[in-house]
Design a protein around this motif. Structure first.
Motif, short mmCIF file in Angstrom:
data_model
loop_
_atom_site.label_atom_id
_atom_site.label_comp_id
_atom_site.label_asym_id
_atom_site.label_seq_id
_atom_site.Cartn_x
_atom_site.Cartn_y
_atom_site.Cartn_z
N CYS A 186 0.77 -1.15 0.18
CA CYS A 186 0.00 0.14 0.13
C CYS A 186 0.97 1.20 0.04
N ASN A 187 2.08 1.20 -0.26
CA ASN A 187 3.09 2.38 -0.16
C ASN A 187 3.21 2.85 -1.58
N CYS A 188 2.10 3.18 -2.11
CA CYS A 188 2.12 3.80 -3.53
C CYS A 188 0.82 4.84 -3.80
N GLN A 189 0.92 5.18 -5.00
CA GLN A 189 -0.24 6.16 -5.29
C GLN A 189 -0.86 5.69 -6.64
N ILE A 190 -2.28 6.00 -6.55
CA ILE A 190 -3.21 5.65 -7.52
C ILE A 190 -3.68 6.89 -8.06
N LEU A 191 -3.95 6.86 -9.41
CA LEU A 191 -4.15 7.94 -10.10
C LEU A 191 -5.49 7.45 -11.30
N THR A 192 -6.76 7.93 -10.99
CA THR A 192 -7.80 7.37 -11.90
C THR A 192 -8.31 8.61 -12.91
N LEU A 193 -8.18 8.55 -14.17
CA LEU A 193 -8.33 9.39 -15.20
C LEU A 193 -9.81 9.12 -15.53
N GLY A 194 -10.68 10.13 -15.54
CA GLY A 194 -11.84 9.93 -16.08
C GLY A 194 -12.85 9.20 -15.18
N ALA A 195 -12.66 9.36 -13.74
CA ALA A 195 -13.10 8.68 -12.62
C ALA A 195 -14.77 8.55 -12.64
N GLY A 196 -15.47 9.58 -12.96
CA GLY A 196 -16.72 9.58 -12.92
C GLY A 196 -17.28 9.23 -11.39
N MET A 197 -18.30 8.44 -11.36
CA MET A 197 -18.74 8.10 -10.14
C MET A 197 -18.22 7.14 -9.53
N ASP A 198 -16.87 6.67 -9.83
CA ASP A 198 -16.20 5.18 -9.41
C ASP A 198 -16.12 5.44 -7.84
N THR A 199 -16.32 4.15 -7.11
CA THR A 199 -16.19 4.00 -5.98
C THR A 199 -15.02 3.09 -5.35
N THR A 200 -13.97 3.13 -6.34
CA THR A 200 -12.81 2.19 -6.05
C THR A 200 -12.21 2.35 -4.70
N PHE A 201 -12.05 3.86 -4.19
CA PHE A 201 -11.42 4.16 -2.91
C PHE A 201 -11.96 3.71 -1.96
N TRP A 202 -13.25 3.81 -1.73
CA TRP A 202 -13.87 3.36 -0.74
C TRP A 202 -13.97 1.71 -0.56
N ARG A 203 -14.30 1.14 -1.63
CA ARG A 203 -14.20 -0.46 -1.59
C ARG A 203 -12.46 -0.81 -1.04
N LEU A 204 -11.56 -0.31 -1.79
CA LEU A 204 -10.38 -0.51 -1.23
C LEU A 204 -10.08 -0.51 0.11
N LYS A 205 -10.67 0.56 0.76
CA LYS A 205 -10.60 1.02 1.98
C LYS A 205 -11.39 -0.02 2.96
#
Length: 351
Positions: A186-205
């Motif tokens: 988890c020592n990394c950065q994630i960049l989502t282009l054209g994220a829209g209504m994406d919920t990946t952040f909360w699901r990963l959390k």
């Protein structure tokens, strides 16, 4: 030429026969599904998914039928789980004549999903099953408790091909991200282009795999709409705080996205520092919060199994009294109640 016509005629004449045979085989799917649904309804085994795929028959099934299906389902389930544990889930499962079977979701609930899972049946049965899943998310092409807060549910029923396509995309990206996060710890950065209504952040959390930093980029109008949909930050999860609702009323005034982001940055930053400090000291430390107000850090740290040895809050007496009054005799959190009553206040009085 004559021979080919004769062969073609033979093929055409066989089609009705094959259809009649297939209809009998398809009928066994209906019978078996209804019997399983009835057995589950009276408690032979637990299956929270079958109710979404199969209607409950009014006809009461004989005990011998219920016991037979229980033996079959239980036996196959035990064999599958033994196989998955032996292979550490690095395997593929293929179900022939799957019908309305729910094994995939039940294995997933027990944290035993195989690498790949395939189901084969007649197209009409597969189509019916996919339609019963109701727009994919409601039962679980994938689980996403957050998307309902960002996107309204369309009344238009989507084609199975569309549902399968989105499942493949979401599942594939999710697997890649999780593998990457585990590899980098988890020592990394994630960049989502054209994220829209994406919920990946909360699901990963939710899966305890938050990256060090997570960025989303999209058109300003989409970002603004997403932030507005989050409804005052806490209600979906700039951060999760199940306690603040008991201490602070929800204002009817909609806050600006900049305010929401500012409070998220402040809460998240302080929390990360506190957790790092607590892990370093193995929780053998004291925390003092000046101007604590309605802060709920104590309970949130406790929920993450990171309570310090002692935790103090200081504020104006009027605010402290209001906070204690809002907790309403603190019965919602008996451990916090016991902790408070065991700590002497200044002057030797109990809080």
């Amino acid at each position: 030429m004559g021979a080919s016509r004769a062969e073609g005629a033979g093929k055409l004449s066989n089609e009705p026969l094959r259809d009649a045979d297939d209809e009998g085989v398809r009928g066994t799917c209906e019978d078996a599904s209804l019997c399983k649904r009835f057995a589950v309804s009276i408690g032979y085994w637990q299956d929270p998914y079958i109710q979404h795929l199969v209607r409950l028959s009014k006809e009461r099934k004989a005990p011998e039928i219920n016991r037979g299906y229980f033996a079959r389902v239980h036996g196959v389930s035990q064999l599958l789980k033994a196989f998955l544990r032996k292979t550490e889930c690095n395997c593929q499962i293929l179900t022939l004549g799957a019908g309305m079977d729910t094994t995939f979701w039940r294995l997933k609930d027990e944290d035993l999903p195989p690498s790949k899972y395939f189901e084969i049946d007649f197209p009409v049965i597969v189509t019916r099953k996919l339609h019963s899943i109701k727009f994919a998310v409601s039962i679980g092409y994938w689980q996403d408790p957050y998307i309902q807060h960002l996107v309204r549910l369309s009344k238009e029923r989507k084609a199975p091909e569309i549902n399968r396509g989105y499942f493949a995309r979401v599942h594939g990206v999710s697997q890649l991200l999780k593998a990457f996060l585990r590899k980098t710890e988890c020592n990394c950065q994630i960049l989502t282009l054209g994220a829209g209504m994406d919920t990946t952040f909360w699901r990963l959390k939710d899966e305890d795999l938050p990256p060090s930093k997570y960025f989303e980029i999209d058109f300003p109008v989409i970002v603004t709409r997403k932030l507005h949909s989050i409804k005052f930050a806490v209600s979906i999860g700039y951060w999760q705080d199940p306690y603040i609702q008991h201490l602070v009323r929800l204002s009817k005034e909609r806050k600006a996205p900049e305010i929401n982001r500012g409070y998220f940055a402040r809460v998240h930053g302080v929390r990360q520092l506190l957790k790092a400090f607590l892990r370093k000291t193995e929780c053998n430390c004291q925390i003092l919060t000046l101007g604590a107000g309605m802060d709920t850090t104590f309970w949130r740290l406790k929920d993450e199994d990171l309570p310090p040895s002692k935790y103090f809050e200081i504020d104006f007496p009027m605010i402290v009294r209001r906070k204690l009054h809002s907790i309403k005799e603190v019965w919602l959190w008996p451990e916090a109640r016991a902790w408070w009553h065991s700590e002497p206040a200044p002057g030797g009085q109990q809080v």
